[in-house]
Design a protein around this motif. Structure first.
Motif, PDB file in Angstrom:
ATOM      1  N   TRP A 101      51.602  77.075  63.403  1.00 23.49           N
ATOM      2  CA  TRP A 101      51.103  77.912  62.317  1.00 23.49           C
ATOM      3  C   TRP A 101      49.795  77.375  61.749  1.00 23.49           C
ATOM      4  CZ3 TRP A 101      50.062  75.892  57.567  1.00 23.49           C
ATOM      5  CH2 TRP A 101      50.670  74.672  57.231  1.00 23.49           C
ATOM      6  N   ALA A 105      46.401  79.398  61.487  1.00 25.39           N
ATOM      7  CA  ALA A 105      45.857  79.563  60.134  1.00 25.39           C
ATOM      8  C   ALA A 105      44.405  79.094  60.077  1.00 25.39           C
ATOM      9  CB  ALA A 105      46.701  78.783  59.128  1.00 25.39           C
ATOM     10  N   VAL A 278      46.782  86.480  61.282  1.00 24.39           N
ATOM     11  CA  VAL A 278      47.568  86.320  60.062  1.00 24.39           C
ATOM     12  C   VAL A 278      48.859  87.130  60.134  1.00 24.39           C
ATOM     13  CG1 VAL A 278      47.614  86.787  57.579  1.00 24.39           C
ATOM     14  CG2 VAL A 278      45.590  85.763  58.620  1.00 24.39           C
TER      15      VAL A 278
END
Length: 286
Positions: A101, A105, A278
């Protein structure tokens, strides 16, 4: 259907990526990472590694076309590429110890920031037709016997940079290389805006210059990712089959598309890529 998904679809996607790469001076990773992550269902690290692998043939194809068309500054591209090659392995190492993640990100944040910066500048620029129509007639009527260079001549004129500007280019490459290794992109979305603002070269020169840097800085990162076994070579090669001719087409189009339009396309496509990442990492789309 399986044949289409496995072979034809990646080639078609590659053509689109290549056109964007040749026009905008990016390796195409900002599109490929979401595609490998979402469409091919790869892990985060494999998505970035395969993207980085595919970037090299794509950027080489586009860079060669830009060099032939003289729509780049070779010395600046080499300086930025060498700088990036020094830091891309560090980016790869950071990616291997980061959670999935965090990698996605970081990619979304970097891509989103670059998009906003590019669009802001594009909206401030006047449309090319308005600028040309307001100035061309008075100049030619008052000085009919003076031969003025065409827009294409001015764009293709050689640009000489100082050592300071080349050093700035190398520093830009350092940051782009780190981002390239970490999130699997070429780094053009960082280099193009910075080359425009810090060095002051035109967009049509920045695109080709960035591709020269990308094809150099991606090499160490790809070697490292290959040794770690993170690259999906089959998917990368199929996308590259389309992206190589696509990059040639994009490099030819860049001479015909107004700079403001290039900025708008660049910014718009980056926003889409950031949003996709996202949405995927937050579980909205799977």
């Amino acid at each position: 259907m399986d044949v289409f998904v496995a072979y034809i679809a990646p080639v078609l996607v590659g053509i689109g990526i290549g056109i964007l790469s040749g026009m905008l001076g990016i390796g195409g990773g900002t599109v490929m990472v979401p595609i490998f992550r979402l469409a091919f269902d790869m892990s985060a690290i494999m998505s970035t590694a395969t993207s980085l692998f595919t970037i090299i043939p794509t950027s080489i194809s586009g860079a060669v076309s830009h060099i032939r068309a003289k729509t780049c500054i070779v010395s600046l591209g080499v300086a930025a590429g060498i700088g990036g090659a020094c830091t891309s392995p560090l980016g790869v190492w950071l990616a291997t110890i980061s959670p999935a993640w965090l990698i996605m990100a970081a990619a979304a944040l970097i891509i989103g920031y670059s998009a906003v910066s590019m669009l802001r500048k594009a909206f401030k620029m006047k449309p090319a037709k308005a600028a040309v129509s307001g100035a061309a007639v008075p100049e030619t009527s008052s000085t009919p016997n003076v031969a003025r260079p065409s827009v294409s001549d001015e764009q293709n004129a050689s640009v000489k940079l100082s050592r300071k500007q080349l050093l700035i280019g190398a520093c830009i490459g350092l940051g782009a290389g780190l981002a390239s290794g970490y999130v699997g992109v070429g780094g053009g979305f960082i280099m193009v805006p910075l080359m425009l603002s810090l060095i002051g070269i035109p967009m049509k020169k920045a695109s080709g210059t960035s591709l020269i840097a990308v094809m150099i800085l991606a090499i160490p990162g790809v070697i490292e990712q290959g040794l770690l076994g993170n690259i999906n070579y089959a998917a990368g090669i199929m996308v590259a089959v389309g992206s190589i001719p696509g990059a040639v087409i994009g490099a030819r189009l860049v001479r015909k598309v107004p700079e403001r339009i290039l900025r708008l396309i660049f910014g718009g496509f980056l926003i889409v890529a950031a949003i996709l990442l996202v949405l995927n990492e937050t579980g909205v789309i799977a």
